[in-house]
Scaffold this motif. Structure first.
Motif, PDB file in Angstrom:
ATOM      1  N   GLU A  20     -15.087  23.647  -2.723  1.00 51.77           N
ATOM      2  CA  GLU A  20     -13.805  23.063  -3.141  1.00 51.77           C
ATOM      3  C   GLU A  20     -14.028  21.900  -4.117  1.00 51.77           C
ATOM      4  O   GLU A  20     -13.287  21.761  -5.094  1.00 51.77           O
ATOM      5  CB  GLU A  20     -13.004  22.597  -1.922  1.00 51.77           C
ATOM      6  CG  GLU A  20     -11.616  22.109  -2.256  1.00 51.77           C
ATOM      7  CD  GLU A  20     -10.749  23.159  -2.944  1.00 51.77           C
ATOM      8  OE1 GLU A  20      -9.933  22.775  -3.806  1.00 51.77           O
ATOM      9  OE2 GLU A  20     -10.885  24.360  -2.631  1.00 51.77           O
ATOM     10  N   LEU A  68     -14.787  23.456  -7.482  1.00 49.24           N
ATOM     11  CA  LEU A  68     -13.573  24.027  -8.083  1.00 49.24           C
ATOM     12  C   LEU A  68     -12.667  22.937  -8.638  1.00 49.24           C
ATOM     13  O   LEU A  68     -12.137  23.059  -9.749  1.00 49.24           O
ATOM     14  CB  LEU A  68     -12.819  24.863  -7.049  1.00 49.24           C
ATOM     15  CG  LEU A  68     -13.391  26.240  -6.751  1.00 49.24           C
ATOM     16  CD1 LEU A  68     -12.658  26.874  -5.574  1.00 49.24           C
ATOM     17  CD2 LEU A  68     -13.301  27.134  -7.972  1.00 49.24           C
ATOM     18  N   GLN A  69     -12.480  21.868  -7.886  1.00 49.10           N
ATOM     19  CA  GLN A  69     -11.627  20.775  -8.365  1.00 49.10           C
ATOM     20  C   GLN A  69     -12.206  20.133  -9.621  1.00 49.10           C
ATOM     21  O   GLN A  69     -11.473  19.820 -10.557  1.00 49.10           O
ATOM     22  CB  GLN A  69     -11.442  19.733  -7.256  1.00 49.10           C
ATOM     23  CG  GLN A  69     -10.521  20.187  -6.150  1.00 49.10           C
ATOM     24  CD  GLN A  69     -10.394  19.150  -5.038  1.00 49.10           C
ATOM     25  OE1 GLN A  69     -11.005  18.093  -5.063  1.00 49.10           O
ATOM     26  NE2 GLN A  69      -9.568  19.475  -4.049  1.00 49.10           N
ATOM     27  N   GLU A  70     -13.511  19.912  -9.632  1.00 52.10           N
ATOM     28  CA  GLU A  70     -14.151  19.326 -10.805  1.00 52.10           C
ATOM     29  C   GLU A  70     -13.999  20.238 -12.023  1.00 52.10           C
ATOM     30  O   GLU A  70     -13.712  19.766 -13.126  1.00 52.10           O
ATOM     31  CB  GLU A  70     -15.628  19.092 -10.506  1.00 52.10           C
ATOM     32  CG  GLU A  70     -16.399  18.434 -11.633  1.00 52.10           C
ATOM     33  CD  GLU A  70     -17.869  18.222 -11.295  1.00 52.10           C
ATOM     34  OE1 GLU A  70     -18.694  18.430 -12.182  1.00 52.10           O
ATOM     35  OE2 GLU A  70     -18.167  17.885 -10.137  1.00 52.10           O
ATOM     36  N   THR A  71     -14.160  21.510 -11.818  1.00 47.86           N
ATOM     37  CA  THR A  71     -14.019  22.478 -12.918  1.00 47.86           C
ATOM     38  C   THR A  71     -12.591  22.502 -13.431  1.00 47.86           C
ATOM     39  O   THR A  71     -12.356  22.507 -14.643  1.00 47.86           O
ATOM     40  CB  THR A  71     -14.465  23.873 -12.458  1.00 47.86           C
ATOM     41  OG1 THR A  71     -15.814  23.791 -11.997  1.00 47.86           O
ATOM     42  CG2 THR A  71     -14.363  24.877 -13.580  1.00 47.86           C
ATOM     43  N   ARG A  72     -11.621  22.517 -12.522  1.00 50.20           N
ATOM     44  CA  ARG A  72     -10.210  22.507 -12.935  1.00 50.20           C
ATOM     45  C   ARG A  72      -9.893  21.246 -13.737  1.00 50.20           C
ATOM     46  O   ARG A  72      -9.187  21.304 -14.741  1.00 50.20           O
ATOM     47  CB  ARG A  72      -9.314  22.594 -11.708  1.00 50.20           C
ATOM     48  CG  ARG A  72      -9.278  23.960 -11.076  1.00 50.20           C
ATOM     49  CD  ARG A  72      -8.302  24.014  -9.906  1.00 50.20           C
ATOM     50  NE  ARG A  72      -8.383  25.308  -9.258  1.00 50.20           N
ATOM     51  CZ  ARG A  72      -8.695  25.498  -7.998  1.00 50.20           C
ATOM     52  NH1 ARG A  72      -8.927  24.476  -7.186  1.00 50.20           N
ATOM     53  NH2 ARG A  72      -8.759  26.713  -7.491  1.00 50.20           N
ATOM     54  N   LYS A  73     -10.418  20.109 -13.302  1.00 51.27           N
ATOM     55  CA  LYS A  73     -10.187  18.854 -14.004  1.00 51.27           C
ATOM     56  C   LYS A  73     -10.773  18.914 -15.421  1.00 51.27           C
ATOM     57  O   LYS A  73     -10.147  18.507 -16.384  1.00 51.27           O
ATOM     58  CB  LYS A  73     -10.786  17.682 -13.230  1.00 51.27           C
ATOM     59  CG  LYS A  73     -10.510  16.323 -13.858  1.00 51.27           C
ATOM     60  CD  LYS A  73     -10.917  15.214 -12.917  1.00 51.27           C
ATOM     61  CE  LYS A  73     -10.798  13.833 -13.491  1.00 51.27           C
ATOM     62  NZ  LYS A  73      -9.851  13.575 -14.527  1.00 51.27           N
ATOM     63  N   LYS A  74     -11.985  19.445 -15.537  1.00 47.75           N
ATOM     64  CA  LYS A  74     -12.609  19.575 -16.857  1.00 47.75           C
ATOM     65  C   LYS A  74     -11.782  20.470 -17.773  1.00 47.75           C
ATOM     66  O   LYS A  74     -11.635  20.187 -18.963  1.00 47.75           O
ATOM     67  CB  LYS A  74     -14.030  20.136 -16.719  1.00 47.75           C
ATOM     68  CG  LYS A  74     -15.037  19.155 -16.222  1.00 47.75           C
ATOM     69  CD  LYS A  74     -16.420  19.799 -16.134  1.00 47.75           C
ATOM     70  CE  LYS A  74     -17.439  18.863 -15.553  1.00 47.75           C
ATOM     71  NZ  LYS A  74     -18.766  19.502 -15.427  1.00 47.75           N
ATOM     72  N   LEU A  75     -11.245  21.545 -17.220  1.00 47.83           N
ATOM     73  CA  LEU A  75     -10.468  22.472 -18.027  1.00 47.83           C
ATOM     74  C   LEU A  75      -9.143  21.866 -18.473  1.00 47.83           C
ATOM     75  O   LEU A  75      -8.684  22.121 -19.588  1.00 47.83           O
ATOM     76  CB  LEU A  75     -10.207  23.769 -17.253  1.00 47.83           C
ATOM     77  CG  LEU A  75     -11.432  24.652 -17.017  1.00 47.83           C
ATOM     78  CD1 LEU A  75     -11.080  25.799 -16.076  1.00 47.83           C
ATOM     79  CD2 LEU A  75     -11.956  25.191 -18.337  1.00 47.83           C
ATOM     80  N   THR A  76      -8.524  21.071 -17.623  1.00 45.51           N
ATOM     81  CA  THR A  76      -7.226  20.484 -18.002  1.00 45.51           C
ATOM     82  C   THR A  76      -7.390  19.238 -18.862  1.00 45.51           C
ATOM     83  O   THR A  76      -6.517  18.929 -19.661  1.00 45.51           O
ATOM     84  CB  THR A  76      -6.396  20.135 -16.740  1.00 45.51           C
ATOM     85  OG1 THR A  76      -7.135  19.255 -15.902  1.00 45.51           O
ATOM     86  CG2 THR A  76      -6.019  21.385 -15.977  1.00 45.51           C
ATOM     87  N   ASP A  77      -8.528  18.531 -18.725  1.00 45.28           N
ATOM     88  CA  ASP A  77      -8.744  17.321 -19.504  1.00 45.28           C
ATOM     89  C   ASP A  77      -9.275  17.626 -20.916  1.00 45.28           C
ATOM     90  O   ASP A  77      -9.306  16.756 -21.759  1.00 45.28           O
ATOM     91  CB  ASP A  77      -9.704  16.371 -18.791  1.00 45.28           C
ATOM     92  CG  ASP A  77      -9.066  15.754 -17.556  1.00 45.28           C
ATOM     93  OD1 ASP A  77      -7.845  15.866 -17.388  1.00 45.28           O
ATOM     94  OD2 ASP A  77      -9.805  15.151 -16.764  1.00 45.28           O
TER      95      ASP A  77
END
Length: 77
Positions: free
Chosen positions: A64, A67-76
């Motif tokens: 988890e 996944l959260q770190e990856t999602r943050k990278k993708l949105t930032d």
């Protein structure tokens, strides 16, 4: 040196011929040998990276967290 016959679709054959015409390679054999050398290097690097990962031990992060770190990278960005 051994000989190997390879069948290619027309578009791939034309691509190889264009590389030769542009002076990138002396022959289709030269082009194929270069592709094989590149693949050998890529496979060697991939195996080294996999071994490094396997030998590095377990990550303290949870799935988890990753996944959260990856999602943050993708949105930032």
């Amino acid at each position: 040196m051994a000989t190997m016959n390879v069948s290619l679709p027309d578009l791939m054959r034309e691509w190889v011929e264009s590389q030769i015409e542009q002076g990138e390679y002396a022959s289709s054999s030269d082009y194929i040998r270069d592709l094989i050398r590149q693949d050998q290097r890529r496979q060697k690097l991939l195996k080294a990276a996999l071994n490094e990962g396997l030998n590095s031990g377990r990550s303290p992060r949870t799935a988890e967290d990753i996944l959260q770190e990856t999602r943050k990278k993708l949105t930032d960005g």
